[in-house]
Write a protein that holds these residues in place. Structure first.
Motif, PDB file in Angstrom:
ATOM      1  N   ARG A 226      44.385  41.796  45.526  1.00  0.00           N
ATOM      2  CA  ARG A 226      44.965  42.404  44.399  1.00  0.00           C
ATOM      3  C   ARG A 226      45.821  41.119  43.692  1.00  0.00           C
ATOM      4  NH1 ARG A 226      46.041  48.518  46.222  1.00  0.00           N
ATOM      5  NH2 ARG A 226      44.090  48.945  47.354  1.00  0.00           N
ATOM      6  N   TRP A 227      45.016  40.272  43.403  1.00  0.00           N
ATOM      7  CA  TRP A 227      45.989  39.173  42.974  1.00  0.00           C
ATOM      8  C   TRP A 227      45.063  37.910  42.393  1.00  0.00           C
ATOM      9  CZ3 TRP A 227      47.049  39.543  48.539  1.00  0.00           C
ATOM     10  CH2 TRP A 227      45.978  38.713  49.396  1.00  0.00           C
ATOM     11  N   LEU A 270      54.859  40.101  42.794  1.00  0.00           N
ATOM     12  CA  LEU A 270      54.133  41.402  42.817  1.00  0.00           C
ATOM     13  C   LEU A 270      54.151  41.974  41.179  1.00  0.00           C
ATOM     14  CD1 LEU A 270      55.525  41.156  45.938  1.00  0.00           C
ATOM     15  CD2 LEU A 270      53.897  43.123  46.109  1.00  0.00           C
ATOM     16  N   GLY A 271      53.076  42.616  41.097  1.00  0.00           N
ATOM     17  CA  GLY A 271      52.803  43.348  39.579  1.00  0.00           C
ATOM     18  C   GLY A 271      53.464  44.733  40.168  1.00  0.00           C
ATOM     19  N   ASP A 272      53.129  45.746  39.262  1.00  0.00           N
ATOM     20  CA  ASP A 272      53.522  47.083  39.289  1.00  0.00           C
ATOM     21  C   ASP A 272      52.368  47.872  40.257  1.00  0.00           C
ATOM     22  OD1 ASP A 272      53.982  49.761  39.013  1.00  0.00           O
ATOM     23  OD2 ASP A 272      54.188  49.980  36.972  1.00  0.00           O
ATOM     24  N   VAL A 273      52.655  47.835  41.536  1.00  0.00           N
ATOM     25  CA  VAL A 273      51.980  48.296  42.730  1.00  0.00           C
ATOM     26  C   VAL A 273      51.638  49.517  42.565  1.00  0.00           C
ATOM     27  CG1 VAL A 273      51.639  48.793  45.117  1.00  0.00           C
ATOM     28  CG2 VAL A 273      52.965  46.663  44.244  1.00  0.00           C
ATOM     29  N   ASN A 275      50.906  51.467  39.870  1.00  0.00           N
ATOM     30  CA  ASN A 275      50.300  51.579  38.745  1.00  0.00           C
ATOM     31  C   ASN A 275      49.211  50.617  38.187  1.00  0.00           C
ATOM     32  OD1 ASN A 275      51.646  54.210  37.304  1.00  0.00           O
ATOM     33  ND2 ASN A 275      53.374  52.694  37.631  1.00  0.00           N
ATOM     34  N   GLY A 276      48.551  50.033  39.409  1.00  0.00           N
ATOM     35  CA  GLY A 276      47.449  49.063  39.308  1.00  0.00           C
ATOM     36  C   GLY A 276      47.736  47.670  38.879  1.00  0.00           C
ATOM     37  N   GLY A 277      48.994  47.440  39.115  1.00  0.00           N
ATOM     38  CA  GLY A 277      49.509  45.968  38.640  1.00  0.00           C
ATOM     39  C   GLY A 277      48.755  45.125  39.826  1.00  0.00           C
ATOM     40  N   SER A 278      48.716  43.703  39.203  1.00  0.00           N
ATOM     41  CA  SER A 278      48.027  42.681  39.911  1.00  0.00           C
ATOM     42  C   SER A 278      49.192  41.657  40.587  1.00  0.00           C
ATOM     43  CB  SER A 278      46.950  42.069  39.526  1.00  0.00           C
ATOM     44  OG  SER A 278      47.378  41.362  38.208  1.00  0.00           O
ATOM     45  N   ASP A 279      48.911  40.931  41.624  1.00  0.00           N
ATOM     46  CA  ASP A 279      50.158  39.943  42.020  1.00  0.00           C
ATOM     47  C   ASP A 279      49.660  38.552  41.581  1.00  0.00           C
ATOM     48  OD1 ASP A 279      50.823  42.356  43.050  1.00  0.00           O
ATOM     49  OD2 ASP A 279      50.152  41.930  45.148  1.00  0.00           O
ATOM     50  N   THR A 280      50.673  37.736  42.069  1.00  0.00           N
ATOM     51  CA  THR A 280      50.169  36.188  41.701  1.00  0.00           C
ATOM     52  C   THR A 280      50.622  35.285  42.900  1.00  0.00           C
ATOM     53  OG1 THR A 280      50.344  36.415  39.281  1.00  0.00           O
ATOM     54  CG2 THR A 280      50.424  34.270  40.392  1.00  0.00           C
ATOM     55  N   TRP A 281      49.788  34.391  43.603  1.00  0.00           N
ATOM     56  CA  TRP A 281      50.147  33.477  44.707  1.00  0.00           C
ATOM     57  C   TRP A 281      50.209  32.322  43.902  1.00  0.00           C
ATOM     58  CZ3 TRP A 281      51.884  33.802  49.458  1.00  0.00           C
ATOM     59  CH2 TRP A 281      51.472  35.194  50.238  1.00  0.00           C
ATOM     60  N   GLU A 282      51.345  31.524  44.378  1.00  0.00           N
ATOM     61  CA  GLU A 282      51.343  30.094  43.972  1.00  0.00           C
ATOM     62  C   GLU A 282      51.898  29.188  45.161  1.00  0.00           C
ATOM     63  OE1 GLU A 282      53.407  30.072  39.872  1.00  0.00           O
ATOM     64  OE2 GLU A 282      54.023  31.689  40.721  1.00  0.00           O
ATOM     65  N   LYS A 283      51.340  28.220  45.536  1.00  0.00           N
ATOM     66  CA  LYS A 283      51.951  27.061  46.290  1.00  0.00           C
ATOM     67  C   LYS A 283      52.796  26.395  45.479  1.00  0.00           C
ATOM     68  CE  LYS A 283      50.639  23.523  49.731  1.00  0.00           C
ATOM     69  NZ  LYS A 283      49.509  22.930  50.156  1.00  0.00           N
ATOM     70  N   ILE A 284      54.085  26.271  45.666  1.00  0.00           N
ATOM     71  CA  ILE A 284      55.012  25.408  45.158  1.00  0.00           C
ATOM     72  C   ILE A 284      55.844  24.235  45.683  1.00  0.00           C
ATOM     73  CG2 ILE A 284      55.269  27.486  43.657  1.00  0.00           C
ATOM     74  CD1 ILE A 284      57.977  27.931  44.897  1.00  0.00           C
ATOM     75  N   GLY A 285      55.466  23.980  47.056  1.00  0.00           N
ATOM     76  CA  GLY A 285      56.329  22.950  47.625  1.00  0.00           C
ATOM     77  C   GLY A 285      55.540  22.601  48.950  1.00  0.00           C
ATOM     78  N   VAL A 286      55.719  21.398  49.556  1.00  0.00           N
ATOM     79  CA  VAL A 286      55.136  21.116  50.901  1.00  0.00           C
ATOM     80  C   VAL A 286      56.404  20.615  51.823  1.00  0.00           C
ATOM     81  CG1 VAL A 286      52.919  20.482  49.979  1.00  0.00           C
ATOM     82  CG2 VAL A 286      54.650  18.729  50.022  1.00  0.00           C
ATOM     83  N   MET A 287      55.762  20.473  53.092  1.00  0.00           N
ATOM     84  CA  MET A 287      56.846  19.964  53.961  1.00  0.00           C
ATOM     85  C   MET A 287      56.352  18.574  54.660  1.00  0.00           C
ATOM     86  SD  MET A 287      58.133  21.728  57.622  1.00  0.00           S
ATOM     87  CE  MET A 287      59.332  23.090  56.660  1.00  0.00           C
TER      88      MET A 287
END
Length: 484
Positions: A226-227, A270-273, A275-287
């Motif tokens: 759901r994202w 996370l969106g509005d869980v 009420n049907g909202g969707s989420d977003t995944w982002e990779k923003i850094g590395v080790m």
């Protein structure tokens, strides 16, 4: 013991923070009272700085299910493993509850939720366990398999839900999954709704408990798919921390595949869980400059940093891996590499962090406090520092803080603290769950009261409240008078 005047000033200081001692919260259902924390505040009032106070009033085992509602695998019947086995807790800021969920792998099959109440001090149960089939899948796919949770349990204040990313699930040792016919599908993260908590209902659907007559509370939500974006590859040995951004629940977490030790940094919004909202995944850094396995992570909100414990091993000599969140770059995550920080004791010898440590950020005193329970109530404090060019200093000194109270947790964790050590903004104190004792059937809950001025300095001048603090206090008093 602090004088009443100092205690009042401490409250005012906390009220000046966005997240501190707010008496009311706005939710989708309107304005509702937030937790009544007077009991915990009173206990802290009577605790010296640098000291501990036990705040639980019954046994953890008092909350366990018995008889036909209990988990029925003979070698996995001890819910004490929910504490012992690589686990974490989440602080529910709406209710003043501590949420504990875990188990997993070769330790415990039950997926029931445990709730410790800050108001009463009692351990309770938020749900009954789901039944698993012969392949150890939850029978209705409407609740998660039990799992090690490492440092992956959090509370989402905007959605008013608990979230777990899990780790090693019961028997398989893999991530969350469900069985769709003959097809195994990835599942989670899973969200649990505390407003539906009921000690006599199964977390999933009716008939899915060990007692088939048990009513289902339908408390869990599977967020899989759901994202937008790409989910982190796995959560074994993972760490996570939470904050709100632009009115949304945001989780920062470190994760990798196959426990490589080189964890990338992700942001999950996370969106509005409900009420049907969707989420977003982002990779923003590395080790690239540290190596990390077990441990814990936190957000240094003053400096906008994500900090997680690392491991001094071979060519990697850091004890902390740090990312500057202002440099988060989902288009080019490789441009945001971890900063490796080496820690030294006050005598100049290395301070070697093990995977047993928990870590969290003390927002009032701008310090990171670490606790592993190896010396009972002893904690370690360190502050992120910068050089004249604005660069993070990569060798820092850690201060050892012995407990100032005789009363303190016993420690001696079997697997480690992980996420059982959290800073509570509303209290300006840390909360900790002690190791489970099979002799007493208890996992005690404790509060640690940090020194108010710097690390290990119990003296110092208490500043006068500023106008913002006074305005915040006036608003709180107005709302309290109107709604309570």
């Amino acid at each position: 013991m602090q004088s009443s005047a100092i205690h009042r000033t401490r409250k005012l200081k906390l009220l000046g923070k966005l997240s501190a001692f707010v008496l009311f919260a706005v939710t989708q259902g309107g304005v509702q009272a937030s937790p009544v924390l007077s009991r915990l505040e009173g206990l802290l009032d009577n605790t010296v700085e640098g000291g501990w106070v036990k705040v639980s009033t019954n046994l953890f085992s008092d909350a366990w299910a018995t008889g036909s509602t209990a988990v029925q695998y003979s070698s996995y019947q001890n819910p004490g493993s929910v504490v012992t086995a690589w686990s974490s807790v989440a602080w529910d800021t709406t209710r003043g509850d501590l949420l504990l969920w875990g188990g997993g792998h070769a330790n415990y099959a039950g997926n029931e939720m445990y709730v410790w109440s800050g108001v009463t001090g009692e351990w309770g149960r938020g749900s009954l366990s789901s039944r698993v089939d012969s392949n150890y899948f939850v029978v209705d796919n409407a609740a998660p398999q039990s799992a090690h949770t490492y440092d992956n349990n959090l509370y989402l204040a905007v959605n008013d839900m608990f979230i777990t990313f899990g780790g090693a699930t019961f028997q398989s040792g893999g991530g969350f999954s469900t069985l769709n016919g003959s097809t195994v599908e990835r599942a989670g993260p899973w969200l649990w709704d505390p407003s539906k908590a009921d000690p006599n209902k199964v977390g999933g659907t009716t008939g899915s408990g060990y007692d088939a007559a048990s009513v289902g509370g339908e408390m869990w939500t599977n967020r899989q798919g759901r994202w937008t974006g790409t989910e982190a590859p796995g959560y074994g040995n993972g760490t996570a921390a939470y904050r709100t951004e632009n009115g949304k629940d945001v989780v920062y977490l470190t994760a990798d595949s196959q426990s490589s030790g080189f964890q990338s940094l992700y942001r999950y919004t996370l969106g509005d869980v409900k009420n049907g909202g969707s989420d977003t995944w982002e990779k923003i850094g590395v080790m690239e400059n540290s190596v990390a396995f077990a441990g814990a992570g936190t957000i240094d909100s003053k400096h906008n940093l994500y900090v997680r414990t690392a491991m001094n091993s071979g060519k990697y000599t850091s004890e902390l891996a740090v990312w500057d969140l202002s440099k988060a770059n989902s288009s080019n995550p490789n441009s945001n590499k971890d900063i490796a920080i080496q820690l030294l004791k006050e005598d100049g010898t290395p301070f070697l962090i093990s995977g047993a440590f928990g870590i969290d950020y003390d927002v009032v005193n701008d310090q990171l406090l670490l606790w592993d329970g190896s010396d009972r109530g002893t904690v370690w404090a360190v502050k992120i520092a910068y050089d004249g060019n604005g660069n993070i200093i990569t060798t820092l000194t850690v201060k050892k803080l012995l407990s100032t109270t005789t009363a303190q947790p016993g420690g001696n964790f079997v697997t480690g603290v992980f996420g059982k050590w959290d800073y509570i903004d509303e209290l300006g104190a840390f909360i900790a769950v002690n190791e489970f004792s099979p002799l007493t059937g208890d996992a005690e809950v404790w509060l640690y009261k940090p020194f108010s001025e710097g690390t290990g300095n119990s003296g110092g001048t208490v500043p006068e409240p500023n106008s913002l603090v006074l305005a915040g206090l006036a608003l709180c008093l107005l709302l309290r008078k109107k709604y309570l």
